[in-house]
Every structure is written in C-alpha cells, then in structure tokens.
Design an enzyme around this catalytic site. Structure first.
Site, short mmCIF file in Angstrom:
data_model
loop_
_atom_site.label_atom_id
_atom_site.label_comp_id
_atom_site.label_asym_id
_atom_site.label_seq_id
_atom_site.Cartn_x
_atom_site.Cartn_y
_atom_site.Cartn_z
N ARG A 233 0.84 -1.19 0.00
CA ARG A 233 0.00 0.00 0.00
C ARG A 233 0.88 1.24 0.00
NH1 ARG A 233 -3.29 -2.38 -1.97
NH2 ARG A 233 -5.41 -2.92 -1.31
N GLU B 106 -3.50 8.47 -5.20
CA GLU B 106 -3.81 7.86 -6.49
C GLU B 106 -5.06 8.48 -7.09
OE1 GLU B 106 -3.98 3.62 -6.08
OE2 GLU B 106 -1.95 3.46 -5.28
N HIS C 52 -1.22 1.14 -10.31
CA HIS C 52 -1.99 0.23 -9.44
C HIS C 52 -2.71 -0.82 -10.29
CE1 HIS C 52 -3.97 0.08 -5.22
NE2 HIS C 52 -3.83 -1.14 -5.72
#
Length: 364
Positions: A277, A306, A325
């Site tokens: 993460r 993000e 991601h």
C-alpha cells in the site's frame, strides 16, 4: 433481476441452508454461474442494469462514468437490503457500505473483491455491534502471483540496471561491458508475510535469493525464508539487503514505516519495490533516496495519492518504474475471486471459520 439458484429462495436462519447474496460489484455471467455451481446453496441476486459495465476481466469497479438514476438507486438499495450477504463493497464506497450494513439487520457477511477491502471497512465508521454482527472478508491471496511477478520485474530491473540499458538504446550507443548482479546472490527483505509476501518469498527462493521477512506474526521456520525479524529489529538487517519488497497492508501501524530513518540505513543502491500500500511509504523520503543514490531503482505499483499527481517528481526520475496500481490484474483474477467467495460461502453455511477475515481493530 437474475437469480442464480437451484431451489426456492429463503432467508438464512438457524436450521436453514440457503444464502441470499446480492452482487454489489460488476461480475461476469460466467463468474456468477461458477459460484452457484461450486456452492448450489447460494442464491445470487443480480441486476445488471443496476451495475456499471465491466471494461475488462476483473473490472470490479466498472465504468467510472456510470450513474444510477434516483429510481435505480432505490432499487439497488432494496436489492442489497434483501440479502444475507454482499459480494463486493457497493461502488467501493465506505459510505454505501455503512448504509447497507445499518439498513439490513439480517446481513451476515460482506466479501470485498479486493485484497485491501479492510481499509474500506474501517473507513465506513461502523460501530462495535455492526462489526461483530457482520463478518467482513477480502480477496487477499488471489493477487499473489501477478504481484510477485511485478516484484521480480522490479528486482531484475534494478539488478540488470534497466535505466542504463534504456539510456544506451535511446543514444544508440554500444558501451563498454559491465558487471551484472545475479539474483541468486541477492539478499532480499520482504516486508509483510501475508498472501503476497509469501508468494514473493517463494518466487525469490526458487531463484536462489536469500529471503529475510519482517513480520509481527513470524512463527515457525518456513522453507522459503532464511530468517524472520520483528519490526523493531529491522535496523540489524536492513544494511545487508540488495533489495526490499514492501507487501504490507495500509494500517495505522504501517503508515510511513518506510521513512527517512528507514532509508538512512539501507545499502547504497538498493532496489525498492512496493506492491503493498502506498501509505506505507513516505514518498518525499523515497524521492530523496532515489536522487542521492541510496535507492538505485524503484518499482512502484501503489502510491500515497492515487492517481499519482502529474506534479509528482517520481514521474521524471529515470530510476523509477511506475505502474498505475494495475500489477495485480490478471486474466484469471475474477475466477479466483469467484472461487474464494464460493469456498467461504460453503464455510459460512456449514459453520466453519471464514478465510481472509478482516481485522476490525487495524482493518486489514
């Protein structure tokens, strides 16, 4: 609305053996069939008109431009509120999750289609009664194989000096030869030993690397791990490492674990990979380390913010590989989520412990 079932639908209660499941995230028809074939006691409540269109396999978020009308929103909520369990966190929205839990006293179980669903459960702000009444599980482990491959890509890119090769190609320059770094002689630190950390360790071990794992729950010896260390013992080993792979969840305890102090102790030129993460890493410290050579190469799939802002210096650093991601996605991920859900449904119906239960203290 489609009901994937083999018999009459009835509310689950002691003595009953059926489970009504509202599909709260987009799911392909064949995945729905896969679930009920594996666990025929499940009734899937699905209305495709109330879910965004999937853009590709395992696109559990769906088309971001999709909006429900007021009438569709009412129908969607009614569908969720009639179920014993939810497959997916509605819209990936903690607020929608909180509404669904509080509006449906018969809800027993919510399964997140992502590995990081615990963060959304935490963000929902549910009280102790609801957290005890409803079981929350995630799809952790389904993503281990593709993420471990991305981690290997990052480590190999650092070991073989991918940025240098790219520069030489751009210049059309045939340079002098240089020494390569074989992975078989690497010492690699893996932060976290969940499903992703275990798979990364397995792959590195197969390549001959010496694997050290940082874990608060390190137990008996493991065939893929040379040694386990506790978080407070990192300073004793970090300077030996040729590469570091972060596979940690995002919790209060892991926030900015990789910070200036952490990076001050690394071996100069270390490769850093993050498949955990983004909140685990202090990006300002990471950028400083990439600029001054403490970090020779970084491969990043997750970030503090993000999408990664266009103003981030990470975009312009030549020794950084950026993945938006997306490293966890694979063609068979949706089948993996369906199989895991069906297995957990069987466990719930038969009174056995569920897999991947969310820790409702730290929410991972």
């Amino acid at each position: 609305m489609n009901e994937h079932t083999t018999s009459a639908t009835e509310r689950i209660a002691p003595g009953h053996k059926r489970l009504r499941v509202a599909v709260a995230n987009p799911l392909h028809e064949e995945s729905c069939r896969r679930i009920v074939e594996r666990e025929p006691r499940v009734t899937l409540l699905v209305d495709p008109a109330l879910l965004p269109r999937m853009r590709h396999r395992a696109d559990f978020s769906g088309d971001p431009g999709y909006l429900r009308t007021a009438e569709q929103r009412e129908r969607f909520h009614a569908l969720l509120d009639s179920a014993d369990a939810l497959l997916g966190i509605p819209g990936g929205d903690p607020g929608e999750l909180a509404r669904a839990v509080r509006a449906n006293p018969g809800l027993r179980w919510v399964h997140a289609t992502s590995a990081g669903g615990g963060q959304q459960v935490g963000a929902a702000g549910l009280g102790p009664h609801d957290l005890q009444r409803v079981a929350f599980t995630t799809s952790a482990g389904v993503h281990g194989s593709p993420l471990s491959e991305f981690a290997l890509l990052g480590i190999l890119s650092g070991a073989k000096d991918l940025p240098r090769l790219q520069r030489l190609k751009e210049r059309r320059e045939w340079s002098d030869r240089w020494i390569s770094h074989p992975i078989s002689r690497y010492k690699v630190l893996v932060l976290g030993f969940g499903g992703i950390g275990r798979e990364v360790s397995r792959c590195l071990s197969l390549l001959g690397a010496s694997v050290t794992v940082m874990s608060r729950k390190a137990g008996a010896a493991h065939p893929d791990v040379e040694r386990f260390v506790a978080p407070d013992a990192l300073g004793d080993v970090i300077g030996e490492m040729d590469a570091i792979v972060c596979a940690l969840p995002g919790t209060d305890l892991t926030t900015h674990l990789v910070d200036e102090r952490f990076l001050a102790g690394v071996k100069p030129g270390v490769t850093f990979v993050n498949v955990g993460r983004g909140s685990v890493v202090d990006e300002s410290a990471l950028v400083a380390g990439l600029r001054d050579g403490r970090i020779g190469f970084a491969a990043l799939d997750v970030f503090e913010v993000e999408p990664l802002p266009r103003t981030s210096p990470l975009w312009s650093l030549p020794n950084v590989l950026i993945s938006p991601h997306t490293a966890a996605l694979s063609a068979d991920q949706e089948e993996g989520v369906a199989d895991l859900f069906a297995d957990n449904a069987t466990r719930l119906l038969d009174g056995h412990p569920l897999k991947n239960v969310v820790n409702t203290v730290e929410f991972y």
